[in-house]
Design a protein around this motif. Structure first.
Motif, short mmCIF file in Angstrom:
data_model
loop_
_atom_site.label_atom_id
_atom_site.label_comp_id
_atom_site.label_asym_id
_atom_site.label_seq_id
_atom_site.Cartn_x
_atom_site.Cartn_y
_atom_site.Cartn_z
N THR A 99 -6.21 7.58 -0.74
CA THR A 99 -7.23 8.20 -1.14
C THR A 99 -8.47 7.26 -1.93
OG1 THR A 99 -6.19 8.80 -3.16
CG2 THR A 99 -5.88 10.34 -1.46
N LYS A 100 -7.85 6.38 -2.40
CA LYS A 100 -9.06 5.42 -3.18
C LYS A 100 -10.08 4.78 -1.92
CE LYS A 100 -5.59 4.13 -6.60
NZ LYS A 100 -4.90 3.15 -7.19
N LEU A 101 -9.73 4.85 -0.70
CA LEU A 101 -10.59 4.57 0.31
C LEU A 101 -12.08 5.30 0.29
CD1 LEU A 101 -10.78 2.63 2.78
CD2 LEU A 101 -9.81 4.52 4.10
N ASN B 234 5.59 0.84 10.86
CA ASN B 234 6.38 -0.44 10.64
C ASN B 234 6.17 -0.96 9.17
OD1 ASN B 234 7.43 -0.39 13.27
ND2 ASN B 234 5.60 -1.84 13.85
N ASN B 235 6.17 0.20 8.17
CA ASN B 235 5.96 -0.12 6.80
C ASN B 235 4.79 -0.63 6.56
OD1 ASN B 235 8.71 0.44 5.81
ND2 ASN B 235 9.43 -1.39 6.62
N ALA B 236 3.83 -0.42 7.42
CA ALA B 236 2.58 -0.94 7.01
C ALA B 236 1.35 0.24 7.25
CB ALA B 236 2.02 -1.95 7.92
N VAL B 237 0.36 0.27 6.48
CA VAL B 237 -0.85 1.44 6.62
C VAL B 237 -2.32 0.69 7.22
CG1 VAL B 237 -2.03 3.03 5.36
CG2 VAL B 237 0.11 2.31 4.45
N PHE B 238 -2.42 1.37 8.20
CA PHE B 238 -3.63 1.16 9.15
C PHE B 238 -4.69 2.47 9.12
CE2 PHE B 238 0.09 -0.88 10.95
CZ PHE B 238 -0.19 -2.21 11.38
N VAL C 252 0.71 -1.23 0.00
CA VAL C 252 -0.16 0.09 -0.07
C VAL C 252 0.89 1.09 0.02
CG1 VAL C 252 -1.56 1.24 1.30
CG2 VAL C 252 -1.80 -1.37 1.29
N LYS C 253 0.52 2.03 -0.94
CA LYS C 253 1.32 3.34 -1.03
C LYS C 253 0.66 4.71 -0.50
CE LYS C 253 3.74 1.66 -5.08
NZ LYS C 253 3.02 1.02 -6.25
N ILE D 272 -4.25 -3.90 3.57
CA ILE D 272 -3.55 -5.20 2.91
C ILE D 272 -3.52 -4.82 1.43
CG2 ILE D 272 -3.33 -7.62 2.38
CD1 ILE D 272 -2.97 -6.95 5.43
N THR D 273 -4.64 -4.38 1.00
CA THR D 273 -4.75 -4.28 -0.59
C THR D 273 -5.74 -3.19 -0.75
OG1 THR D 273 -4.33 -6.50 -1.26
CG2 THR D 273 -5.45 -5.13 -2.90
N ILE D 274 -5.41 -2.14 -1.58
CA ILE D 274 -6.50 -0.96 -2.08
C ILE D 274 -6.13 -0.64 -3.44
CG2 ILE D 274 -5.05 0.88 -1.04
CD1 ILE D 274 -7.81 2.05 -0.10
N ASP D 275 -7.16 -0.80 -4.13
CA ASP D 275 -7.07 -0.07 -5.68
C ASP D 275 -8.27 0.32 -6.00
OD1 ASP D 275 -8.65 -2.42 -6.60
OD2 ASP D 275 -6.74 -3.66 -6.78
N ASP D 276 -8.57 0.53 -7.36
CA ASP D 276 -9.91 0.90 -7.49
C ASP D 276 -11.06 0.02 -7.37
OD1 ASP D 276 -8.64 3.50 -8.59
OD2 ASP D 276 -8.40 2.74 -10.47
#
Length: 138
Positions: free
Chosen positions: A26-28, A91-95, A20-21, A110-114
């Motif tokens: 913002t895709k959330l 720790n290199n993760a997004v929450f 996850v970048k 864990i995953t986010i895209d369109d």
């Protein structure tokens, strides 16, 4: 032998790094429908039809999540209850950190895209969402 150890170390670092970048968060924003829940035991539960969906609104890493019920006229009904959210990196993760008057918890993105969103909670339960598509009678 040192080369193999170094290679294993690099592979370990790569595998621990989140896919996850920051710009993907913002895709959330928008409407998400639960598709599947995968339990820590490996069992899964699929959802074919959902009465409620999750609406996320995020600006500058702060916002809310709200349960809404889609209506046949394209509008949404809600009970007005919102969960305050904040996106954090650790720790290199997004929450996503949730905060209500009833409690506080977080889920890892864990995953986010369109079209797909996968969240994992501290019990190692994974929630897979798909982007909600409004009802269409055409």
């Amino acid at each position: 032998m040192k080369k193999i150890g170094l290679l294993l170390f690099v592979l370990l670092l790569i595998s621990c790094h989140s896919n996850v970048k920051k710009e993907d968060v913002t895709k959330l924003n928008g409407y998400w429908e639960i598709k599947q829940v995968k339990f820590s035991t490996g069992k899964t539960k699929d959802y074919k039809v959902n009465e409620t969906i999750d609406y996320f609104e995020l600006k500058d890493k702060h916002g809310f999540r709200q349960k809404v019920m889609p209506q046949f006229d394209g509008k949404f009904q809600t009970n007005g209850i919102r969960e305050n959210i904040k996106v954090i990196e650790k720790n290199n993760a997004v929450f996503i950190e949730y905060n209500t008057k009833f409690g506080k918890w977080k889920e890892e993105i864990i995953t986010i895209d369109d079209s797909t969103l996968v969240l994992k909670n501290k019990e190692k339960i994974e929630y897979t969402y798909k982007k909600f598509k409004p009802f269409s009678f055409k």
